[in-house]
Write an enzyme that holds these catalytic residues in place. Structure first.
Site, PDB file in Angstrom:
ATOM      1  CE  LYS A   1       1.521 -17.982  -2.900  1.00  0.00           C
ATOM      2  NZ  LYS A   1       0.487 -19.017  -2.995  1.00  0.00           N
TER       3      LYS A   1
ATOM      4  CG  ASP B   1      -2.404 -20.450  -1.422  1.00  0.00           C
ATOM      5  OD1 ASP B   1      -1.823 -20.431  -0.313  1.00  0.00           O
ATOM      6  OD2 ASP B   1      -1.930 -21.032  -2.414  1.00  0.00           O
TER       7      ASP B   1
ATOM      8  CG  ASP C   1     -13.998  -7.025   2.096  1.00  0.00           C
ATOM      9  OD1 ASP C   1     -13.707  -6.320   3.079  1.00  0.00           O
ATOM     10  OD2 ASP C   1     -14.537  -6.574   1.066  1.00  0.00           O
TER      11      ASP C   1
ATOM     12  CE1 TYR D   1      -3.376  -2.790   0.823  1.00  0.00           C
ATOM     13  CE2 TYR D   1      -4.597  -0.754   1.132  1.00  0.00           C
ATOM     14  CZ  TYR D   1      -4.575  -2.120   0.925  1.00  0.00           C
ATOM     15  OH  TYR D   1      -5.760  -2.801   0.832  1.00  0.00           O
TER      16      TYR D   1
ATOM     17  CG  ASP E   1      -8.193  -4.808   1.794  1.00  0.00           C
ATOM     18  OD1 ASP E   1      -9.129  -4.386   2.499  1.00  0.00           O
ATOM     19  OD2 ASP E   1      -8.158  -4.688   0.555  1.00  0.00           O
TER      20      ASP E   1
HETATM   21  C1  IPM Z   1     -10.284  -1.201   4.068  1.00  0.00           C
HETATM   22  C2  IPM Z   1     -10.436  -0.606   2.691  1.00  0.00           C
HETATM   23  C3  IPM Z   1      -9.216   0.219   2.345  1.00  0.00           C
HETATM   24  C4  IPM Z   1      -7.987  -0.685   2.411  1.00  0.00           C
HETATM   25  C5  IPM Z   1      -9.264   0.926   0.970  1.00  0.00           C
HETATM   26  C6  IPM Z   1     -10.517   1.698   0.772  1.00  0.00           C
HETATM   27  C7  IPM Z   1      -8.075   1.789   0.761  1.00  0.00           C
HETATM   28  O1  IPM Z   1     -10.649  -1.613   1.748  1.00  0.00           O
HETATM   29  O2  IPM Z   1     -10.146  -0.442   5.040  1.00  0.00           O
HETATM   30  O3  IPM Z   1     -10.348  -2.434   4.198  1.00  0.00           O
HETATM   31  O4  IPM Z   1      -7.718  -1.417   1.457  1.00  0.00           O
HETATM   32  O5  IPM Z   1      -7.330  -0.669   3.442  1.00  0.00           O
HETATM   33 MN    MN Z   2     -10.954  -3.572   2.594  1.00  0.00          MN
END
Ligand code: IPM
Ligand code: MN
Ligand code: NAD
Length: 359
Positions: free
Chosen positions: A196, A228, A256, A147, A252
């Site tokens: 990884k 993975d 999700d 990042y 990240d």
């Molecule tokens: C998160 C978001 C951010 C990240 C993006 C929007 C930059 O996806 O906080 O998980 O990837 O950190």
């Molecule tokens: Mn995110």
């Protein structure tokens, strides 16, 4: 008896559903203040498109000053519709605001709990027996890695080439790995380092650091897992994990996935802390432009982010517990937003939580 807490939280609502769910959290904070006799106030600060419209920048100085003067930051979300990413109003808004605040306050330790509360197993798309008792903490490194490494776009052999660089130093890894070990030591004493290392040099360094830090935590059981495989294991047997520590990018994506496993992204709070334990508290999800303005967003991730804020910033454990208990009790009474197959609006679900805190 504990004395009444006083303080100021900077609220940065941002874009999309941000203002709707921040509004919910502020209502919950007011209920907590009232019930427990505290005086914790909020100071709103602009970021994202509204800040762009007023100041011509996504993260104005005024907002940084408000955040610097506050005890903590309660953040909503930023970001525009996926198709508008290249317009000046939206371009780079996430990088400017989120990455800007994370770097500015050196918020290196991002804690993302993935918890299946008793009785909420049906929220998940997985079979109840697989997720029962799931209580995972993802510790994501937040201010380095790919990042923040150098990136460029250039031309080579008549074509466009793009480069992003993943860079980690020993000390950047060590401080976040330590946070993860400390968290594991206070939980089920299991830490999984996700990487990884079969390919990446950064991952090999992560393993070296983790082995070195492990010597200070003989009671914590550490293992390594490739990203993975970790994604697969998390979707197949999430209850076998305790604490996961991983780099910025892997963390990240895994979080999700965690949202889908727990049942909705709208359930996942997070805390991003620095070495002085100053923190930014925000949902793990984004600005959800597809449902913005409809009043149907699930405010839980934002409300539970407030609960994390009360725990970490003010050490108000009873108050944080009361927020969690009220949320759970609302679900148990069948009160749910649309993402959880219910029919309550953001406001209505918030009222259900507020009512229980007041009781
Ligand atoms: C998160 C978001 C951010 C990240 C993006 C929007 C930059 O996806 O906080 O998980 O990837 O950190
Ligand atoms: Mn995110
Ligand atoms: P998103 O997390 O905003 O939404 C993904 C899906 O989950 C959408 O269908 C959305 O409706 C749903 N969802 C998310 N939060 C919800 C909630 N509280 N209640 C009900 N449903 C919810 O991710 P995206 O669509 O990829 O990104 C949208 C914008 O948000 C982009 O501009 C992206 O860059 C930004 N973003 C910001 C943050 C942040 O501010 N921390 C995090 C992730 C994405």
């Amino acid at each position: 008896m504990k004395t009444a807490a006083r303080g100021v939280i900077a609220t940065v609502a941002g874009d999309g559903i941000g203002p709707e769910i921040i509004n919910s959290a502020v209502r919950v904070l007011e209920a907590v203040n009232k019930r427990f006799g505290h005086s914790i106030s909020t100071t709103p600060a602009l970021a994202g498109a509204q800040a762009w419209d007023k100041f011509g920048e996504h993260l104005p100085k005024e907002t940084i000053t408000i955040c610097e003067g506050a005890d903590a930051i309660l953040f909503g979300a930023v970001g525009g519709p996926v198709d508008d990413q290249d317009t000046p109003r939206w371009k780079d808004v996430e990088k400017n605001v989120l990455l800007g605040l994370r770097k500015k306050f050196d918020l290196f330790a991002n804690l993302r709990p993935l918890k299946v509360w008793p009785g909420t197993e049906s929220f998940s798309s997985l079979k109840p027996e697989f997720i029962k008792g799931m209580d995972v903490l993802i510790v994501r490194e937040l201010v380095s890695g790919i990042y923040f490494g150098p990136r460029k776009r250039f031309e080579r052999d008549g074509q466009q080439v793009a480069e992003d660089t993943n860079v980690y130093t020993w000390s950047e890894i060590e401080r976040v790995v330590r946070v993860a070990f400390e968290a594991a030591a206070g939980r089920k004493k299991k830490l999984t380092v996700v990487d990884k290392a079969n390919v990446l040099e950064t991952s090999r360094l992560w393993r070296d650091v983790a082995r070195a830090v492990a010597k200070d935590f003989p009671n914590v059981n550490m293992d390594f897992m490739f990203i993975d495989n970790a994604a697969m294991q998390l979707a197949r047997s999430p209850a076998t994990f305790d604490v996961i520590v991983t780099d910025n990018m892997f963390g990240d994506i895994l979080s999700d996935l965690g949202g889908a496993i727990v049942g909705s992204l709208g359930l996942l709070p997070s805390a991003s802390l620095n070495a002085k334990k100053f923190g930014l508290f925000e949902p793990s999800h984004g600005s959800a432009p597809d449902i913005a303005g409809k009043g149907i967003a699930n405010p839980t991730a934002q409300i539970l982010s407030l609960s994390m804020l009360l725990r970490y910033t003010y050490d108000l454990q009873k108050e944080a517990d009361a927020i969690e208990a009220a949320t759970l009790s609302a679900w148990q009474a069948g009160e749910r937003t649309k993402d959880l197959s219910g029919n309550l609006s953001t406001e209505e679900f918030t009222s259900c939580v507020v009512k229980r805190i007041a009781a």
